[in-house]
Each structure stands twice: as C-alpha cells, then as structure tokens.
Motif scaffolding. Structure first.
Motif, PDB file in Angstrom:
ATOM      1  N   UNK A 102       0.831  -1.214   0.000  1.00  0.00           N
ATOM      2  CA  UNK A 102       0.000   0.000   0.000  1.00  0.00           C
ATOM      3  C   UNK A 102       0.862   1.259   0.000  1.00  0.00           C
ATOM      4  N   UNK A 125      -9.951  -1.694   0.751  1.00  0.00           N
ATOM      5  CA  UNK A 125     -10.409  -3.086   0.583  1.00  0.00           C
ATOM      6  C   UNK A 125      -9.522  -4.096   1.325  1.00  0.00           C
ATOM      7  N   UNK A 137      -8.386   5.200  -0.482  1.00  0.00           N
ATOM      8  CA  UNK A 137      -9.439   4.316  -1.015  1.00  0.00           C
ATOM      9  C   UNK A 137      -8.846   2.995  -1.510  1.00  0.00           C
ATOM     10  N   UNK A 138      -7.658   3.060  -2.106  1.00  0.00           N
ATOM     11  CA  UNK A 138      -7.004   1.838  -2.596  1.00  0.00           C
ATOM     12  C   UNK A 138      -6.574   0.921  -1.466  1.00  0.00           C
ATOM     13  N   UNK A 139      -6.307   1.482  -0.284  1.00  0.00           N
ATOM     14  CA  UNK A 139      -5.888   0.672   0.876  1.00  0.00           C
ATOM     15  C   UNK A 139      -7.099   0.023   1.575  1.00  0.00           C
ATOM     16  N   UNK A 176      -7.371   8.819  -3.300  1.00  0.00           N
ATOM     17  CA  UNK A 176      -7.286   7.563  -4.047  1.00  0.00           C
ATOM     18  C   UNK A 176      -6.342   6.578  -3.343  1.00  0.00           C
TER      19      UNK A 176
END
Lengths: 438, 173
Positions: free
Chosen positions: A116, A149, A145-147, A142
């Motif tokens: 991440x 899930x 948000x990418x981390x 972003x």
C-alpha cells in the motif's frame, strides 16, 4: 475503572517472572491473569514489539522510495519510472497475497502494508510527472481508497489504521482548501467494521473516535457555512460547545462500555476514560485564563438554535447512558455546569463576567486535583494521584505568573486554595481514622 | 471461504492497478486531446516534502476580479469556475472572461476558487487550475529560477473539457 487494565500484558509478563523465581505457582499466575481477562501463556509469547518494529521498517522503506522520487531523475524515461513502480506495487501485493494464504497471515498483512505504501508512491510519482501540484488531496483520497479493501477483507487493524490515517490526511487537506469531504463516513464505517469484527486495537479505536469527532464538527461547520455561502469552512464558537458536549458523552460512554461483558470493551473503556480526563484537565487549564472567556463572550454565536439542538441531543444520550452506570447525578451536574457556562457566554456581552468564570474554573481545577489525589490513594491508582498533584501544581504556577485581579485578589485566591486543600486533607484523615477503627 | 478471500484480495490488487491507470489516463488526456497554448508565467521556487523541487507558477488569470463573476449566483469557496482565454497580438493567451457555467466555445480553463482569504480580499478571487507546480530536479529548478526571474512562458495543453496540463516552462525571450 481500573487503569491497571492498560498494563495487563506487562502484568502477565511480571507474573511469568514470579513463576520462574518460584514466588507463585503457574496456576496462581493464570488466576491473576484471568482477573484481567488476559491469557497468561499467550501474553508471554506476545509479538507486539516485533510487529511494531517491522511496520516501522516498512514505513522507512516507503519513505526512502518517496524521497528517491523527490530526486526527480529526468534521465530515466517517464514510462520506465512509472512502469517500474507500478510493477513493484503489484509484485509486492502478489507476494503478500501468497504469504497471507500459504504461510503466515500476519506477515502477509505486513507486506500488504508495504504494498500500500508503494501504491501511494506510484500516485506521488504520477503527480510529479504531470506536475499535479495543487490537486494533491485527490491523490491522497485515491491512496486511502485503494488501501481500504485490504483492511476490510483481512480485517487487519494495522491496514485499517493505515487507511484511516490517510483518510484523515485527505480530510484535513480538503477542509484546509475549503471543501467538505463528503465521502469521509465511508472510511469511518470501514474502520468501525474492522474494530468490531477484527482483532482488538486501542490505536484504531482512538483514531476512529478522533475521526468521528472531527467529522461531526466539520459537518456542523459545513451546515452553518451553507447559511452564509460566502464564508469558508472554519470552526465557529458553537463548535467548541459541541466538542465539550461530545467529551462529556464520551466519558459517560466509557463507563457504560465498562459494564459490558467483553474484556476488550473494558479495555477500550479504560483508555477512553483516561483520555477524557486528560482532555478535561487541559481544557480547564486553558479556561483558567480570562482571555478565552472574553473571546467567547465577544463571539457572535450566530447559530445558537442548531447548536442547542445538537447539545441537547448529546446531553439526552449522555443521561440515557448514565442511568445504568449509576452516574446520573455526577453527569447531570457536569451537564448543568456546562449548560450554565454556555448560556452565560452565548447570551451576555458583559466582559466583566469573564473574571468570575475564570475564578470558577480555577476552583473547578483545584477540586478536580483534590478528587484525583483522593481517587489515586483510595483506589491505589498512581496515574490519578500524579495527575491530581500535577494539576494543582500547574494551577498554582499559572496563577502565580498570571495573577487574577491585583496582588491582594491573587493572595486571597491562594489562601482559599490552601483552605480547600487543608480541608480535604483533614477530611481524609478523619475518613482514614474511621476506617481503621475496629 | 479461502477461495473467496483470495478472489476478493485479487480484486483489491486489481482495483489499485486500475486506480493508477485511471490517474495516468486522466493526467495524460489533455496531452492526447488538448490544444497547445502559451501563457505568461511568474515563478516562485519552493520544495515539496515528497515530490522534490518545483517551481511554483503564478499566472495573470490566477486572480479573477470579483466583478467578472458579479452576474452569476453567489460564489462559494471551492466552487468550479471556468476562465476563458483569448489570444493577444504576440500569440500568448490572456484572460478574457470568467463564468460559473461551462462556456460553449473558445479556449477555457477549469479551475477552483481557493483559499480562506478569498473573501477577505476586496476585489479578487484566487483560482487554481492544477498547473501551479512544475516539478524539476534541484539543479534545473535553480537554473529555471534564474532564467525566469523576469517572467517566463508556460506551455499548456487544454482539453475541450477545460482540464489543463502543464507541458513545459521556458524563458521569456
């Protein structure tokens, strides 16, 4: 609420040493640990320190990479720089995925954490290559948000902390530029899910409470701003009133939480309670000066109705939670003092009142100090004892430097403080004498 | 269960990849589809903690007169604003008009009104377009600072949507 809960893992290790030295048996050590709902055997093999060190090492690897990006090597073609970093991100995440399922899940989580960071470094590189200087909040959003899930799927508190810290960074970047971060509740909900369904984490719990607090305050700020469209996103005096109401609610909530059956709830309750206490003392120290009261009396208070509605809703929840904890009287009194002070500063424009409020705050501070010293010795909680002593000493020092009124007035207040402390000491001796009687 | 988790984590990794591709495509779009224009730029030389040295650029159209938006509805901080540019006789583009509605024709930039001081300033709004930072290595940044002391020319790529990318900065010769 026993603060020793915060040290229960140290207690388990200490009990282990006693067993090794033959002071107590292993069965007795297990019984001691069971009192604080900690597993004696697991606590002795705890890998918290190892995990923290590995996490910090990954953070430094990421910082090294980001600093390298900062060097801006134009000699390396853009496509190679970006392709390399994206490949590194994907490769790290794939290795993490493999280790998570085939080897050690905790190590896998650690590598997801590193992946991440690489993902964030890739975003920073894109921002650098395309000179995206001023829309950095989008990049941080972003990244967070990418981390997210990974935190939700693994229910790992470490990954949730990473996503929440980034979300908070995005939150503050947005509000500093005047935008309301409407998607922030998404991150709050995700952290709450991990906290309820994943492993216990005091850090995540505190981070979540801080996030909820700021979100409530800035949501109100956005609502109040919408009534005056030309004004930027800022803190109003009403925000302070809501913050105090929130902390009173949180303090009573911690006592409500302490009544729950789960051990982790009791641990969280101890942490929340002690942080609320610290906040209360720091706030009282700030308001032991006249100028904050003068500023509040002078303030416009343009959103009184909505502020009172929010404060009333929070007070109602506070009282409902106080019922089962048998703290209805103390929390009711606390709310009464708070509401009284709020009515005074929000309705009056008489600056002379500031001195009276200042004197009242100083007495409240000394009373808190006495109460903490009493609780510290009576219940054997050294943290309370030293907190009480410190608050009284700091109050004395502050009042010596910044006199209330003239020298005579200040001397009178010092005499009253002394009387209060001597009275408390006498009561204590009397109380102790009664306890020692057969 | 394990298969489902593996699948979910695989999707999460793919999502990160797609985010990076999306950011790249969005940043690249004005370079692919945009029109090249040249505008006057005034540099300042700061440093980004993460992204290295850069020249901060100011433009004449970074400040928009409040009177230019006077006919529109009440303006809020963070509001999107469209600034139309027109070509001057020297071939450089300069401020022409500003609007809260997207223009239907001509060259225009999409920006946002920023800064807590926006409403304290009497006559101007401050607008940012994401072209205010030009990242370069330290040596080049210092050289650029010397070259552009009296102003420079920024080469911009403007997409039909108003999205703009900073392509290059050169001295004003």
């Amino acid at each position: 609420m026993r603060l020793i809960r915060l040290l229960k893992h140290d207690l388990a290790r200490e009990a282990g040493d006693w067993v090794d030295d033959g002071v107590i048996s292993e069965a007795q050590a297990e019984l001691i640990c069971a009192r604080y709902e900690v597993d004696y055997h697991r606590a002795r093999q705890r890998s918290m320190g190892y995990n923290v060190l590995v996490g910090l090492a990954y953070l430094f690897i990421a910082l090294a990479l980001i600093t390298l990006i900062g060097a801006n090597w134009e000699e390396i073609p853009r496509a190679l720089r970006m392709g390399g970093l994206i490949a590194l991100t994907l490769a790290t995440q794939c290795v993490a995925l493999r280790i998570y399922f085939t080897g050690d899940p905790r190590r896998g989580e650690g590598l997801f954490l590193l992946g991440n960071f690489f993902f964030g470094a890739s975003i920073i590189l894109i921002a650098q290559i395309y000179h995206l200087g001023e829309y950095m909040p989008d990049g941080v959003f972003w990244w967070a948000l990418g981390c997210l899930p990974f935190a939700l799927i693994t229910r790992s508190p470490w990954l949730a902390i990473q996503a929440q810290v980034l979300a908070l960074l995005w939150f503050f970047l947005q509000v500093s530029m005047g935008y309301y971060p409407a998607l922030f509740p998404l991150f709050i909900a995700a952290s709450l899910y991990v906290l309820l369904r994943g492993r216990a984490s005091t850090v995540l719990m505190l981070l979540l409470l801080v996030s909820i607090g700021f979100w409530i305050e800035y949501t109100l700020s956005e609502f109040w701003r919408s009534q005056q469209p030309w004004v930027g996103l800022k803190f109003y005096p009403e925000n302070l009133a809501v913050a105090v109401a929130l902390f009173i609610l949180l303090y009573v909530f911690s006592h409500w939480l302490a009544l729950r059956g789960a051990s982790v709830a009791k641990d969280y309750a101890a942490v929340i309670s002690v942080w609320c206490l610290r906040f209360a003392l720091v706030s009282l120290l700030v308001f032991s000066f006249a100028f904050p009261w003068e500023a509040l009396i002078e303030a416009q208070w343009e959103h009184r109705l909505s502020m009172w509605l929010v404060v009333a809703a929070m007070a109602a929840v506070t009282l409902v939670l106080a019922l089962p904890t048998r703290r209805l009287l103390s929390s009711g009194l606390l709310l009464m003092f708070f509401v009284g002070a709020l009515i005074t500063v929000s309705t009056s424009d008489n600056q002379d009142l500031a001195v009276y409020l200042q004197v009242a705050t100083n007495f409240a501070l000394i009373s808190c100090g006495i109460w903490l010293i009493y609780r510290g010795i009576h219940d054997g909680i050294s943290h309370y004892f030293f907190l009480g002593v410190m608050s009284i000493l700091i109050t004395a020092l502050l009042r010596y430097i910044d006199l209330i009124g003239d020298y005579l007035g200040a001397a009178l207040i010092f005499i009253l403080f002394a009387g209060l402390l001597l009275g408390a000491a006498k009561y204590w001796k009397h109380h102790q004498g009664r306890e020692e009687m057969p | 269960m394990k298969k489902g988790l593996t699948y979910a984590l695989g999707v999460a990794i793919a999502a990160q990849f797609l985010i990076l591709v999306g950011m790249y495509v969005k940043a690249q779009m004005p370079l692919w589809t945009g029109e090249s224009i040249r505008v006057k730029a005034i540099p300042v030389d700061p440093r980004s903690l993460f992204r290295g040295n850069y020249a901060r650029l100011n433009y004449d159209f970074s400040r928009v007169a409040k009177s230019a938006l006077a006919g529109d509805r009440q303006v809020r901080e963070g509001e999107v604003v469209y600034v139309s540019l027109k070509k001057d006789p020297s071939g450089l583009y300069e401020f022409s008009a500003a609007s809260l509605e997207k223009p239907t024709e001509g060259v225009f930039l999409k920006g946002r009104i920023v800064g807590g001081n926006a409403w304290r300033a009497k006559h101007f709004y401050r607008v940012k377009y994401s072209i205010e930072a030009y990242f370069v290595p330290k040596v080049k940044a210092l050289q650029l600072e010397r070259e552009l002391r009296d102003g420079g020319i920024a080469e911009l790529m403007v997409a039909p949507s108003g999205q703009v990318t900073l392509k290059n900065v050169v001295g004003d010769d």
